[in-house]
Design a protein around this motif. Structure first.
Motif, mmCIF file in Angstrom:
data_model
loop_
_atom_site.group_PDB
_atom_site.id
_atom_site.type_symbol
_atom_site.label_atom_id
_atom_site.label_comp_id
_atom_site.label_asym_id
_atom_site.label_seq_id
_atom_site.Cartn_x
_atom_site.Cartn_y
_atom_site.Cartn_z
ATOM 1 N N GLN A 231 -47.573 -57.696 -36.024
ATOM 2 C CA GLN A 231 -48.732 -58.385 -36.674
ATOM 3 C C GLN A 231 -48.599 -58.302 -38.105
ATOM 4 N N LEU A 232 -47.985 -57.311 -38.822
ATOM 5 C CA LEU A 232 -47.664 -57.496 -40.283
ATOM 6 C C LEU A 232 -46.538 -58.465 -40.254
ATOM 7 N N VAL A 233 -45.615 -58.523 -39.521
ATOM 8 C CA VAL A 233 -44.619 -59.865 -39.727
ATOM 9 C C VAL A 233 -45.359 -61.196 -39.673
ATOM 10 N N VAL A 234 -45.933 -61.035 -38.676
ATOM 11 C CA VAL A 234 -46.931 -62.291 -38.298
ATOM 12 C C VAL A 234 -47.460 -62.686 -39.432
ATOM 13 N N ASP A 235 -48.513 -61.945 -40.116
ATOM 14 C CA ASP A 235 -49.037 -62.142 -41.573
ATOM 15 C C ASP A 235 -48.311 -62.580 -42.560
ATOM 16 N N GLN A 236 -46.883 -62.289 -42.314
ATOM 17 C CA GLN A 236 -45.979 -62.822 -43.659
ATOM 18 C C GLN A 236 -45.452 -64.108 -43.390
ATOM 19 N N GLY A 237 -45.836 -64.651 -42.284
ATOM 20 C CA GLY A 237 -45.360 -66.313 -42.003
ATOM 21 C C GLY A 237 -44.323 -66.440 -41.138
ATOM 22 N N ALA A 238 -43.677 -65.155 -40.600
ATOM 23 C CA ALA A 238 -42.436 -65.174 -39.731
ATOM 24 C C ALA A 238 -42.817 -65.730 -38.345
ATOM 25 N N PRO A 239 -41.835 -66.402 -37.534
ATOM 26 C CA PRO A 239 -42.419 -67.051 -36.229
ATOM 27 C C PRO A 239 -41.863 -65.847 -35.152
ATOM 28 N N VAL A 240 -42.804 -64.979 -35.002
ATOM 29 C CA VAL A 240 -42.598 -63.741 -34.233
ATOM 30 C C VAL A 240 -43.834 -63.519 -33.414
ATOM 31 N N THR A 283 -62.165 -51.636 -41.322
ATOM 32 C CA THR A 283 -61.249 -51.850 -42.343
ATOM 33 C C THR A 283 -59.786 -51.664 -41.737
ATOM 34 N N LEU A 284 -59.553 -50.587 -41.248
ATOM 35 C CA LEU A 284 -58.060 -50.188 -40.561
ATOM 36 C C LEU A 284 -57.779 -51.207 -39.465
ATOM 37 N N ALA A 285 -58.705 -51.778 -38.873
ATOM 38 C CA ALA A 285 -58.314 -52.950 -37.673
ATOM 39 C C ALA A 285 -57.725 -54.217 -38.525
ATOM 40 N N LYS A 286 -58.403 -54.493 -39.674
ATOM 41 C CA LYS A 286 -58.146 -55.637 -40.362
ATOM 42 C C LYS A 286 -57.046 -55.655 -41.312
ATOM 43 N N TYR A 287 -56.636 -54.437 -41.867
ATOM 44 C CA TYR A 287 -55.787 -54.255 -42.738
ATOM 45 C C TYR A 287 -54.389 -53.530 -42.305
ATOM 46 N N GLY A 289 -53.922 -53.105 -38.612
ATOM 47 C CA GLY A 289 -53.516 -53.476 -37.185
ATOM 48 C C GLY A 289 -53.902 -52.468 -35.989
ATOM 49 N N TYR A 290 -54.507 -51.598 -36.527
ATOM 50 C CA TYR A 290 -54.928 -50.410 -35.474
ATOM 51 C C TYR A 290 -56.442 -50.747 -35.048
ATOM 52 N N GLY A 291 -56.407 -50.739 -33.562
ATOM 53 C CA GLY A 291 -57.695 -50.864 -32.825
ATOM 54 C C GLY A 291 -58.548 -49.727 -33.066
ATOM 55 N N PRO A 292 -59.719 -50.303 -32.988
ATOM 56 C CA PRO A 292 -60.780 -48.921 -33.387
ATOM 57 C C PRO A 292 -60.955 -48.073 -31.859
ATOM 58 N N THR A 293 -60.880 -46.684 -32.134
ATOM 59 C CA THR A 293 -61.308 -45.706 -31.107
ATOM 60 C C THR A 293 -62.834 -45.560 -30.901
ATOM 61 N N ASN A 294 -63.407 -45.946 -31.910
ATOM 62 C CA ASN A 294 -64.827 -45.639 -31.799
ATOM 63 C C ASN A 294 -65.418 -47.190 -31.005
ATOM 64 N N ALA A 295 -65.749 -46.781 -29.680
ATOM 65 C CA ALA A 295 -66.108 -47.877 -28.910
ATOM 66 C C ALA A 295 -67.621 -48.739 -29.510
ATOM 67 N N LYS A 296 -68.204 -48.495 -30.267
ATOM 68 C CA LYS A 296 -69.344 -48.826 -30.878
ATOM 69 C C LYS A 296 -68.854 -49.869 -31.893
ATOM 70 N N THR A 306 -56.053 -59.693 -32.630
ATOM 71 C CA THR A 306 -54.714 -59.154 -33.153
ATOM 72 C C THR A 306 -54.353 -57.643 -32.985
ATOM 73 N N VAL A 307 -55.481 -56.951 -32.382
ATOM 74 C CA VAL A 307 -55.528 -55.440 -32.280
ATOM 75 C C VAL A 307 -55.708 -55.061 -30.806
ATOM 76 N N VAL A 308 -55.538 -53.826 -30.428
ATOM 77 C CA VAL A 308 -56.207 -53.268 -29.391
ATOM 78 C C VAL A 308 -57.521 -53.038 -29.396
ATOM 79 N N TYR A 309 -58.532 -53.882 -28.605
ATOM 80 C CA TYR A 309 -59.699 -53.893 -29.041
ATOM 81 C C TYR A 309 -60.611 -53.925 -27.507
ATOM 82 N N GLY A 310 -61.496 -53.135 -27.340
ATOM 83 C CA GLY A 310 -62.408 -53.506 -26.269
ATOM 84 C C GLY A 310 -61.594 -52.532 -24.950
ATOM 85 N N SER A 311 -62.655 -52.180 -23.992
ATOM 86 C CA SER A 311 -62.316 -51.154 -23.052
ATOM 87 C C SER A 311 -61.209 -51.727 -22.081
#
Length: 342
Positions: A231-240, A283-287, A289-296, A306-311
Motif C-alpha cells: 500500500q505504501l508503494v500504491v500511495d506513491q503512485g506506482a501501478p502495483v 492513526t496507525l491504519a491511516k499512515y 497500513g496496519y489494521g486495528p486490533t481493537n475491535a471497537k 486498504t488495511v486488514v479491517y473487520g472480523s
C-alpha cells in the motif's frame, strides 16, 4: 490454556502524568515509514499529555530482541514494538513484563492476544503477493492467485523475496501449506522453493527500501510482501496491487510489550495503553497500513479498504505457529542456504 495477566491497581496504572513527566522513554521499533509515523503522528501527542520525552530507536525486530537478550538485567529500552515472530522469542526469553490492566485489552480481537499474557498485538497485516500491474499487462499475464504462482517459469528473473530471516520464512511456510505441508511438516515447502521458486528469483532482498524501488520500476514484478508495504508503494503512485492468495494470506501481527526490568515501567504501560486506544489505532491504519486490533475502532471507508479491517478479514488470515518455527529456524536456515538461496 488460560492467559494470566498481572493486575495493577487503577491508581498505579493511571499514575498522575506529573509523576512521570521528567522521564525519558526509549521505544524500539521498525525504521522507515513506520518510524516516521510514530515520530510524527503518535509520539508528539503522548509527549504533550505526559510531559515526558520519547526517544525512538529504529531497528529490525530480530535485532531488537538480540539487543534485549544481550542487555538482560540492565535494559535501557522500556518498550518494544516488533513483529510477532521475534516477539514470540522475546516472550520465551522472559524479556517482556506481564501486561498491565489496560481497559482496551478487553476490546481486542482474540487473535491479537499473545499467549502468556506478556505481549499484545496492536496492528494486523497480511503477507501475500504483490504484483506490478503494468508489467503483467505488458506481458499478457493474469494477476497471481496462488502461492504456487511463485514457481511458474514465466516469472523467471522477475520475482523478489526476502531472505530466510525475513519474508523468506513466511514464503517457505505458506508454500508448504499450499502443497500439503505446514510449519510442522516443512518438507513440501523446501521441495517447491528449491526446485520451482528459487530459479525464478531475481534476488533475496533484505532491504525494504531497495525492494520498493525494484517493485515500482517493475524490475521485480512479483513479490512476497505485506499488504501494508504494498500500500505504501500504491500511495506513491506506482501501478502495483496486493493479492490475498486463494490458499490464504499469512496472518501478520505487529506486537508490543513493556520490557521486563524496564527503566520506566509506568510510563511504558501508559504508552501501551495509548497505542491500543481507538484514536492511535486509527492513526496507525491511516499512515502505516496496519489494521486495528481493537475491535471497537471505526475506520473511514477509504482507509478501511486498504488495511486488514473487520472480523471477516481478520478471521480469514492464516495464523502460523511461531513457537514451532523459532525452534526449527536455525536448522531451516542452514538448509535454506544450501538448497534455496544459493
Amino acid at each position: 490454556m488460560r492467559r494470566t495477566l498481572v493486575t495493577l491497581t487503577v491508581s498505579t496504572l493511571l499514575a498522575p502524568w506529573a509523576a512521570i513527566s521528567a522521564e525519558t522513554l526509549y521505544v524500539a521499533g521498525p525504521g522507515g515509514s513506520f518510524q516516521k509515523t510514530f515520530e510524527e503522528k503518535v509520539i508528539p501527542g503522548f509527549e504533550a499529555r505526559s510531559g515526558a520525552k520519547v526517544v525512538y530507536v529504529p531497528g529490525s525486530s530480530s535485532d531488537t530482541v538480540a539487543k534485549l537478550m544481550a542487555q538482560k538485567g540492565r535494559q535501557d529500552l522500556s518498550f518494544i514494538a516488533i513483529d510477532s515472530g521475534p516477539m514470540a522469542r522475546a516472550v520465551e526469553q522472559d524479556l517482556c513484563a506481564p501486561l498491565p490492566t489496560v481497559p482496551a485489552l478487553d476490546d481486542l480481537y482474540p487473535n491479537a492476544r499473545i499467549p502468556g499474557g506478556r505481549a499484545v498485538g496492536y496492528g494486523f497485516y497480511a503477507t501475500g503477493l504483490g504484483y506490478n500491474k503494468a508489467v503483467f499487462a505488458k506481458n499478457g499475464w493474469a494477476a497471481p492467485t496462488s502461492w504456487n504462482d511463485l514457481g511458474d517459469p514465466k516469472f523467471k528473473g522477475k520475482i523478489s523475496i526476502g531472505p530466510i530471516s525475513g519474508y523468506g520464512v513466511e514464503a517457505l511456510v505458506m508454500v508448504a501449506r499450499a502443497n500439503g505441508g505446514s510449519e510442522k511438516n516443512i518438507e513440501p515447502g523446501f521441495q517447491v522453493m528449491a526446485k520451482k521458486v528459487a530459479p525464478n528469483v531475481l534476488d533475496w532482498e533484505p532491504s525494504q527500501a531497495t525492494l520498493s524501488q525494484r517493485f515500482q520500476s517493475g524490475e521485480a514484478a512479483l513479490v512476497v510482501w505485506s499488504n501494508a508495504r504494498v500500500q505504501l508503494v500504491v500511495d506513491q503512485g506506482a501501478p502495483v496491487a496486493f493479492v490475498y492468495p486463494k490458499e490464504g494470506a499469512r496472518e501478520g501481527l505487529m506486537t508490543a510489550c513493556v520490557v521486563n526490568g524496564a527503566p520506566q515501567p509506568k510510563l511504558a504501560q501508559q504508552f501501551l495503553a495509548d497505542i491500543l486506544s481507538p484514536a492511535t489505532q486509527v492513526t496507525l491504519a491511516k499512515y502505516s497500513g496496519y489494521g486495528p486490533t481493537n475491535a471497537k475502532v471505526k475506520l473511514d471507508p477509504d482507509v478501511a479498504r486498504t488495511v486488514v479491517y473487520g472480523s471477516d478479514r481478520v478471521n480469514a488470515l492464516v495464523p502460523i505457529d511461531w513457537s514451532v518455527i523459532n525452534k526449527q529456524l536455525p536448522e531451516w536456515t542452514k538448509r535454506w542456504n544450501r538448497e534455496v538461496e544459493r
